[in-house]
Write an enzyme that holds these catalytic residues in place. Structure first.
Site, PDB file in Angstrom:
ATOM      1  CG  HIS A  78      34.263  34.289  49.218  1.00  0.00           C
ATOM      2  ND1 HIS A  78      35.295  33.434  48.868  1.00  0.00           N
ATOM      3  CD2 HIS A  78      33.202  33.482  49.502  1.00  0.00           C
ATOM      4  CE1 HIS A  78      34.876  32.185  48.950  1.00  0.00           C
ATOM      5  NE2 HIS A  78      33.610  32.181  49.318  1.00  0.00           N
ATOM      6  CG  ASP A 107      41.790  27.733  16.932  1.00  0.00           C
ATOM      7  OD1 ASP A 107      41.102  28.167  17.868  1.00  0.00           O
ATOM      8  OD2 ASP A 107      43.019  27.856  16.876  1.00  0.00           O
ATOM      9  CD1 TRP A 143      26.208  36.071  46.303  1.00  0.00           C
ATOM     10  CD2 TRP A 143      26.286  36.263  44.075  1.00  0.00           C
ATOM     11  NE1 TRP A 143      25.331  35.147  45.773  1.00  0.00           N
ATOM     12  CE2 TRP A 143      25.364  35.239  44.404  1.00  0.00           C
ATOM     13  CE3 TRP A 143      26.496  36.555  42.734  1.00  0.00           C
ATOM     14  CZ2 TRP A 143      24.656  34.532  43.441  1.00  0.00           C
ATOM     15  CZ3 TRP A 143      25.792  35.842  41.776  1.00  0.00           C
ATOM     16  CH2 TRP A 143      24.884  34.836  42.129  1.00  0.00           C
ATOM     17  CB  SER A 170      34.533  38.244  29.221  1.00  0.00           C
ATOM     18  OG  SER A 170      35.225  37.028  29.142  1.00  0.00           O
ATOM     19  CB  SER A 171      30.059  35.515  30.040  1.00  0.00           C
ATOM     20  OG  SER A 171      30.802  35.426  31.231  1.00  0.00           O
ATOM     21  CG  HIS A 254      17.576  29.183  39.704  1.00  0.00           C
ATOM     22  ND1 HIS A 254      17.904  28.841  40.990  1.00  0.00           N
ATOM     23  CD2 HIS A 254      17.375  28.016  39.072  1.00  0.00           C
ATOM     24  CE1 HIS A 254      17.877  27.530  41.132  1.00  0.00           C
ATOM     25  NE2 HIS A 254      17.559  26.992  39.979  1.00  0.00           N
ATOM     26  CD  GLU A 256      26.357  32.581  36.901  1.00  0.00           C
ATOM     27  OE1 GLU A 256      27.513  32.265  37.247  1.00  0.00           O
ATOM     28  OE2 GLU A 256      26.079  32.928  35.735  1.00  0.00           O
ATOM     29  CE1 TYR A 258      20.362  22.978  37.900  1.00  0.00           C
ATOM     30  CE2 TYR A 258      19.148  25.033  38.163  1.00  0.00           C
ATOM     31  CZ  TYR A 258      19.376  23.716  38.526  1.00  0.00           C
ATOM     32  OH  TYR A 258      18.643  23.153  39.517  1.00  0.00           O
ATOM     33  CB  SER A 269      28.573  12.857  31.327  1.00  0.00           C
ATOM     34  OG  SER A 269      27.527  13.228  32.201  1.00  0.00           O
ATOM     35  CG  HIS A 303      13.799  28.669  44.065  1.00  0.00           C
ATOM     36  ND1 HIS A 303      13.924  27.649  43.178  1.00  0.00           N
ATOM     37  CD2 HIS A 303      15.022  29.230  44.130  1.00  0.00           C
ATOM     38  CE1 HIS A 303      15.172  27.588  42.723  1.00  0.00           C
ATOM     39  NE2 HIS A 303      15.846  28.537  43.300  1.00  0.00           N
ATOM     40  CG  HIS A 304      16.945  32.429  44.506  1.00  0.00           C
ATOM     41  ND1 HIS A 304      18.094  31.908  45.069  1.00  0.00           N
ATOM     42  CD2 HIS A 304      16.822  31.811  43.304  1.00  0.00           C
ATOM     43  CE1 HIS A 304      18.638  31.033  44.233  1.00  0.00           C
ATOM     44  NE2 HIS A 304      17.882  30.953  43.161  1.00  0.00           N
ATOM     45  CB  THR A 329      18.918  17.180  38.885  1.00  0.00           C
ATOM     46  OG1 THR A 329      18.582  18.471  38.366  1.00  0.00           O
ATOM     47  CG2 THR A 329      20.304  17.241  39.493  1.00  0.00           C
ATOM     48  CE  LYS A 332      22.186  16.633  33.099  1.00  0.00           C
ATOM     49  NZ  LYS A 332      23.027  16.071  32.016  1.00  0.00           N
ATOM     50  NE  ARG A 451      23.898  33.995  52.728  1.00  0.00           N
ATOM     51  CZ  ARG A 451      23.570  33.925  51.433  1.00  0.00           C
ATOM     52  NH1 ARG A 451      22.311  33.686  51.072  1.00  0.00           N
ATOM     53  NH2 ARG A 451      24.469  34.064  50.499  1.00  0.00           N
TER      54      ARG A 451
END
Length: 541
Positions: A78, A107, A143, A170-171, A254, A256, A258, A269, A303-304, A329, A332, A451
């Site tokens: 998931h 293009d 994950w 791909s990315s 991390h 990722e 953002y 925006s 921080h993770h 942040t 914004k 979890r």
């Protein structure tokens, strides 16, 4: 201006492939963007079905439907499918569709590489789904794929590793395309600081991806060699360090976050000024805030990992930098609110989803700020409070922004207007049941529910039952969204004008709806466009 756009309508159609060849050999940015968006939609429903399987098991205590091993495989797939298969391809699809239109480019820069970057995705998704059928089942380590569990797993883990390699490749190719297009193919007279903000956030996101996707590839390759080639990068028994994997993974992980949030900021925006009928407040500060978030995102991965036993000095460093990232942040959020302040707002579906994004993403940001405090995070680590936090960021954040973008640009994509009443129903239904699903998880986490478990203590029963009912209702609402999209493609409530939104003033609204197969073969004359917009009172400075 419109005469030029109309001339584009039939240009090049004789040379265009038809049927399956049009899609298999696609090099047109609109076709490839459409492929990305439909792939992301399919993966969203696959990942969503897995989420409903998870919530069905957690409706009440005890093992109901799945064995613990299969439950872990569901939570792992998931997460991977939603992050790499749904959210990221959807933003890449939007960038493919809209950036050339917004920038006045004919293009994307590398059309054939664009095709290749998409067609790596279906095999990657197939590897993940096939892994459910192999002996031992799919990857079951979450994950994040933490060792030692990921080293000891069956061949499903190998399939997941190969899938992640394809997704990363791909990315990277998609990011190279976006960077080159934005930097080199803007219409004459469009400096960087006059670009639409979605172009800015796509550009910064692409740089982030190129920087961190190889880091993830390195981490999973080291896992692969630990599993099969006798290395000991992460095997403690051979002198390796499992915590090293966490450092490498979160150096990717991390930024990722953002990579999934910044394009959402760009979409919101674009939408809020249109329906507020007012220029975006503090455009330049938004650009600098975007770049600041990207730079700081490389410095906060620790921080993770507050619970792994890092020194107090390191904990303080990561804690303060994490708090610091809340500043750009907050800039914004302030600018979005200032744009809406005393404006002539209307509340069409894209605006509703954009406002929903601002409200709920702010809630997710505040719970993230709480988790940034090292002693608090040590207590909350791996509880449902963390699950609530990142779903407020990614579902109410990335997903709501994608819904906003879909409703905002559907008239330009299809040439037809969607049913406004159904769109608003989709918003209010999603808003209600999202909060019913995920808000109780804050309380579950505060009470100590871990979890990634299929069973739990009796005191957690009521909140889990509420969350499961909310998840089922939220999931049903997304089927309604699919129905609305299909209805729009098949004719909707009528033809869409070239500028369906009164405040729309970026270049994509200068071409007919639906957008012709080929656009901007002659770069637009921005001075003429701006004069026309000024005459209509639509120009944003």
């Amino acid at each position: 201006m419109m005469t030029t756009a109309t001339e584009h309508l039939n240009h090049g159609h004789d040379a265009m492939d038809h049927g399956w060849r049009r899609w298999l050999y696609a090099t047109n940015h609109k076709d490839i963007g459409t492929l990305y968006l439909f792939f992301a939609l399919a993966m969203f429903f696959v990942g969503g079905f897995m989420a409903l399987c998870i919530r069905a098991e957690l409706f009440q205590p005890g093992l109901q439907y799945w064995q613990p091993e299969f439950f872990n495989q569901l939570t792992t797939l998931h997460g991977i499918i939603m992050v790499f298969g749904a959210i990221m391809p959807a933003f890449t699809g939007l960038a493919n569709w809209m950036l050339p239109l917004m920038l006045g480019a004919p293009d994307m820069a590398f059309a054939r590489m664009n095709n290749w970057s998409f067609w790596l995705l279906p095999p990657a998704a197939a590897l993940l789904l096939i892994s459910l059928l192999v002996p031992g089942g799919a990857a079951g380590g979450g994950w994040t794929l933490y060792p030692p569990l990921s080293i000891q797993s069956g061949m499903g883990m190998d399939l997941a590793i190969f899938s992640i390699h394809l997704l990363g490749l791909s990315s990277i190719m998609g990011s190279i395309n976006i960077i080159t297009t934005v930097l080199n193919m803007r219409a004459p007279g469009m400096p960087l600081l006059k670009m639409p903000l979605f172009a800015w956030t796509s550009l910064v996101t692409a740089y982030l991806l190129i920087a961190v996707a190889p880091v993830l590839a390195g981490a999973v390759t080291m896992l692969l060699t630990d599993r099969h080639f006798g290395t000991h990068f992460f095997k403690a028994a051979g002198g390796g360090d499992p915590v090293l994997f966490q450092h490498i993974f979160w150096f990717f992980g991390h930024p990722e976050v953002y990579i999934m949030a910044l394009p959402a900021f760009g979409i919101v925006s674009q939408i809020i000024p249109v329906f507020a009928r007012k220029p975006l407040f503090g455009y330049v500060s938004m650009v600098y805030a975007t770049c600041s978030i990207a730079i700081l995102s490389f410095m906060v991965w620790g921080h993770h990992m507050f619970a792994v036993g890092m020194p107090a000095t390191a904990q303080l460093f990561f804690m303060f930098l994490t708090m610091l990232i809340a500043v750009p942040t907050g800039v914004k959020v302030f600018n979005w609110i200032a744009t809406m302040w005393q404006s002539s707002m209307t509340f069409e579906t894209p605006m509703l989803f954009a406002i929903g994004f601002v409200c709920l993403f702010t809630v997710g940001g505040f719970s993230g700020l709480i988790l940034s405090i090292a002693p608090v995070d040590t207590q909350m680590q791996d509880t449902y409070y963390v699950v609530a936090h990142f779903h407020y960021v990614l579902v109410a954040g990335a997903l709501f922004s994608l819904f906003a973008a879909a409703y905002y640009w559907l008239p330009k994509w299809t040439g037809f207007m969607y049913h406004e009443g159904r769109g608003k129903f989709h918003f209010w239904w999603s808003m209600l049941w999202f909060n019913v699903t995920f808000f109780p998880m804050h309380f579950l986490g505060l009470a100590g529910m871990p979890r990634r478990i299929p069973d739990y203590a009796l005191q957690f029963t009521d909140f889990n039952a509420i969350a499961s009912v909310g998840a089922i209702c939220f999931g049903l609402g997304q089927v309604f969204f699919l129905f609305n999209v299909i209805h729009t493609i098949r004719g909707g409530v009528g033809p869409a004008p070239s500028r369906p939104w009164e405040g729309g003033n970026t270049l994509e609204w200068e071409v007919p709806s639906p957008a012709p197969h080929h656009t901007w073969e002659t770069p637009p004359d921005l001075a003429t466009v701006q004069r026309g917009l000024r005459a209509q009172g639509l120009e944003n400075d």
